[in-house]
Design a protein around this motif. Structure first.
Motif, PDB file in Angstrom:
ATOM      1  N   LYS A   1     -23.769  -8.915  36.485  1.00  0.00           N
ATOM      2  CA  LYS A   1     -23.522  -7.505  36.798  1.00  0.00           C
ATOM      3  C   LYS A   1     -22.403  -7.350  37.819  1.00  0.00           C
ATOM      4  O   LYS A   1     -21.574  -6.443  37.706  1.00  0.00           O
ATOM      5  CB  LYS A   1     -24.805  -6.847  37.312  1.00  0.00           C
ATOM      6  CG  LYS A   1     -25.810  -6.569  36.233  1.00  0.00           C
ATOM      7  CD  LYS A   1     -27.020  -5.849  36.789  1.00  0.00           C
ATOM      8  CE  LYS A   1     -28.002  -5.516  35.695  1.00  0.00           C
ATOM      9  NZ  LYS A   1     -29.162  -4.756  36.205  1.00  0.00           N
ATOM     10  N   GLU A   2     -22.386  -8.231  38.809  1.00  0.00           N
ATOM     11  CA  GLU A   2     -21.331  -8.170  39.815  1.00  0.00           C
ATOM     12  C   GLU A   2     -19.963  -8.452  39.176  1.00  0.00           C
ATOM     13  O   GLU A   2     -18.979  -7.781  39.480  1.00  0.00           O
ATOM     14  CB  GLU A   2     -21.614  -9.177  40.934  1.00  0.00           C
ATOM     15  CG  GLU A   2     -20.588  -9.177  42.027  1.00  0.00           C
ATOM     16  CD  GLU A   2     -20.455  -7.844  42.736  1.00  0.00           C
ATOM     17  OE1 GLU A   2     -19.314  -7.502  43.120  1.00  0.00           O
ATOM     18  OE2 GLU A   2     -21.462  -7.133  42.898  1.00  0.00           O
ATOM     19  N   CYS A   3     -19.905  -9.441  38.284  1.00  0.00           N
ATOM     20  CA  CYS A   3     -18.642  -9.737  37.586  1.00  0.00           C
ATOM     21  C   CYS A   3     -18.209  -8.567  36.719  1.00  0.00           C
ATOM     22  O   CYS A   3     -17.016  -8.256  36.618  1.00  0.00           O
ATOM     23  CB  CYS A   3     -18.796 -10.994  36.733  1.00  0.00           C
ATOM     24  SG  CYS A   3     -18.878 -12.507  37.697  1.00  0.00           S
ATOM     25  N   TYR A   4     -19.168  -7.881  36.102  1.00  0.00           N
ATOM     26  CA  TYR A   4     -18.822  -6.724  35.285  1.00  0.00           C
ATOM     27  C   TYR A   4     -18.264  -5.596  36.153  1.00  0.00           C
ATOM     28  O   TYR A   4     -17.310  -4.926  35.767  1.00  0.00           O
ATOM     29  CB  TYR A   4     -20.039  -6.232  34.505  1.00  0.00           C
ATOM     30  CG  TYR A   4     -19.711  -5.039  33.647  1.00  0.00           C
ATOM     31  CD1 TYR A   4     -19.034  -5.197  32.443  1.00  0.00           C
ATOM     32  CD2 TYR A   4     -20.036  -3.755  34.051  1.00  0.00           C
ATOM     33  CE1 TYR A   4     -18.695  -4.112  31.660  1.00  0.00           C
ATOM     34  CE2 TYR A   4     -19.706  -2.659  33.272  1.00  0.00           C
ATOM     35  CZ  TYR A   4     -19.044  -2.847  32.083  1.00  0.00           C
ATOM     36  OH  TYR A   4     -18.709  -1.766  31.318  1.00  0.00           O
TER      37      TYR A   4
ATOM     38  N   ALA B   1      -6.921 -10.708  33.879  1.00  0.00           N
ATOM     39  CA  ALA B   1      -7.339 -11.904  33.132  1.00  0.00           C
ATOM     40  C   ALA B   1      -8.362 -12.729  33.908  1.00  0.00           C
ATOM     41  O   ALA B   1      -9.307 -13.276  33.320  1.00  0.00           O
ATOM     42  CB  ALA B   1      -6.131 -12.751  32.794  1.00  0.00           C
ATOM     43  N   ASP B   2      -8.194 -12.816  35.216  1.00  0.00           N
ATOM     44  CA  ASP B   2      -9.116 -13.600  36.032  1.00  0.00           C
ATOM     45  C   ASP B   2     -10.534 -13.002  35.999  1.00  0.00           C
ATOM     46  O   ASP B   2     -11.517 -13.727  35.825  1.00  0.00           O
ATOM     47  CB  ASP B   2      -8.598 -13.672  37.474  1.00  0.00           C
ATOM     48  CG  ASP B   2      -9.436 -14.588  38.336  1.00  0.00           C
ATOM     49  OD1 ASP B   2      -9.814 -15.674  37.842  1.00  0.00           O
ATOM     50  OD2 ASP B   2      -9.711 -14.220  39.496  1.00  0.00           O
ATOM     51  N   ASN B   3     -10.616 -11.688  36.165  1.00  0.00           N
ATOM     52  CA  ASN B   3     -11.925 -11.025  36.128  1.00  0.00           C
ATOM     53  C   ASN B   3     -12.559 -11.109  34.746  1.00  0.00           C
ATOM     54  O   ASN B   3     -13.781 -11.251  34.627  1.00  0.00           O
ATOM     55  CB  ASN B   3     -11.804  -9.563  36.562  1.00  0.00           C
ATOM     56  CG  ASN B   3     -11.614  -9.425  38.051  1.00  0.00           C
ATOM     57  OD1 ASN B   3     -11.885 -10.350  38.806  1.00  0.00           O
ATOM     58  ND2 ASN B   3     -11.121  -8.277  38.479  1.00  0.00           N
TER      59      ASN B   3
ATOM     60  N   LYS C   1     -16.792 -13.523  31.317  1.00  0.00           N
ATOM     61  CA  LYS C   1     -17.189 -14.290  30.131  1.00  0.00           C
ATOM     62  C   LYS C   1     -18.023 -15.511  30.511  1.00  0.00           C
ATOM     63  O   LYS C   1     -19.025 -15.820  29.870  1.00  0.00           O
ATOM     64  CB  LYS C   1     -15.955 -14.726  29.337  1.00  0.00           C
ATOM     65  CG  LYS C   1     -15.302 -13.602  28.571  1.00  0.00           C
ATOM     66  CD  LYS C   1     -14.101 -14.098  27.810  1.00  0.00           C
ATOM     67  CE  LYS C   1     -13.409 -12.964  27.090  1.00  0.00           C
ATOM     68  NZ  LYS C   1     -12.223 -13.425  26.345  1.00  0.00           N
ATOM     69  N   VAL C   2     -17.619 -16.197  31.572  1.00  0.00           N
ATOM     70  CA  VAL C   2     -18.371 -17.368  32.035  1.00  0.00           C
ATOM     71  C   VAL C   2     -19.756 -16.948  32.514  1.00  0.00           C
ATOM     72  O   VAL C   2     -20.763 -17.583  32.191  1.00  0.00           O
ATOM     73  CB  VAL C   2     -17.589 -18.105  33.145  1.00  0.00           C
ATOM     74  CG1 VAL C   2     -18.450 -19.151  33.821  1.00  0.00           C
ATOM     75  CG2 VAL C   2     -16.328 -18.730  32.575  1.00  0.00           C
ATOM     76  N   ALA C   3     -19.817 -15.862  33.279  1.00  0.00           N
ATOM     77  CA  ALA C   3     -21.104 -15.376  33.785  1.00  0.00           C
ATOM     78  C   ALA C   3     -22.004 -14.922  32.643  1.00  0.00           C
ATOM     79  O   ALA C   3     -23.229 -15.138  32.670  1.00  0.00           O
ATOM     80  CB  ALA C   3     -20.881 -14.233  34.766  1.00  0.00           C
ATOM     81  N   LYS C   4     -21.417 -14.309  31.638  1.00  0.00           N
ATOM     82  CA  LYS C   4     -22.183 -13.845  30.487  1.00  0.00           C
ATOM     83  C   LYS C   4     -22.804 -15.029  29.737  1.00  0.00           C
ATOM     84  O   LYS C   4     -23.965 -15.008  29.370  1.00  0.00           O
ATOM     85  CB  LYS C   4     -21.265 -13.037  29.566  1.00  0.00           C
ATOM     86  CG  LYS C   4     -21.957 -12.281  28.480  1.00  0.00           C
ATOM     87  CD  LYS C   4     -20.940 -11.406  27.752  1.00  0.00           C
ATOM     88  CE  LYS C   4     -21.537 -10.740  26.559  1.00  0.00           C
ATOM     89  NZ  LYS C   4     -20.573  -9.924  25.825  1.00  0.00           N
ATOM     90  N   ARG C   5     -22.012 -16.089  29.532  1.00  0.00           N
ATOM     91  CA  ARG C   5     -22.527 -17.292  28.856  1.00  0.00           C
ATOM     92  C   ARG C   5     -23.617 -17.960  29.683  1.00  0.00           C
ATOM     93  O   ARG C   5     -24.642 -18.396  29.148  1.00  0.00           O
ATOM     94  CB  ARG C   5     -21.393 -18.278  28.604  1.00  0.00           C
ATOM     95  CG  ARG C   5     -20.717 -18.051  27.278  1.00  0.00           C
ATOM     96  CD  ARG C   5     -19.732 -19.154  26.969  1.00  0.00           C
ATOM     97  NE  ARG C   5     -18.403 -18.535  27.015  1.00  0.00           N
ATOM     98  CZ  ARG C   5     -17.379 -18.939  27.737  1.00  0.00           C
ATOM     99  NH1 ARG C   5     -17.473 -20.010  28.478  1.00  0.00           N
ATOM    100  NH2 ARG C   5     -16.247 -18.296  27.713  1.00  0.00           N
TER     101      ARG C   5
END
Length: 99
Positions: free
Chosen positions: A45-48, A57-59, A64-68
């Motif tokens: 959620k924080e990454c989103y 691109a970094d975010n 994507k990494v956090a989602k996986r």
């Protein structure tokens, strides 16, 4: 005249289609959540939020990494919880828990 017509249309629409409360029909099944799952969801959620405010691109990559990672944590925790549940239900005491 417009008010009467709008009232009539709303009345017929609610009779034909029904009225909902606007909430989910059933609550989320979260009895199997553990600390790892909660932390992974919080991180995702924080990454989103970061991605929503600054779309670069970094975010996007972090999200994507956090989602996986969240999917993996949820899958593992859910598997362990259901495995334990099935083992408990296969015992003599567990048979009494089935309603």
């Amino acid at each position: 005249m417009w008010v009467k017509m709008a009232t009539c249309i709303r009345k017929v629409a609610s009779e034909v289609f029904g009225v909902t409360k606007g909430s989910r029909s059933e609550p989320k099944d979260t009895w199997w959540w553990n600390k790892e799952v909660q932390k992974a969801i919080k991180d995702k959620k924080e990454c989103y939020r970061r991605l929503y405010h600054d779309r670069n691109a970094d975010n996007e990559q972090r999200y994507k990494v956090a989602k996986r990672a969240t999917k993996r944590a949820v899958s593992e925790a859910k598997g362990r919880a259901y495995e334990g549940l099935y083992q408990r239900l296969s015992t003599k005491e567990g048979e009494r828990e089935v309603y």
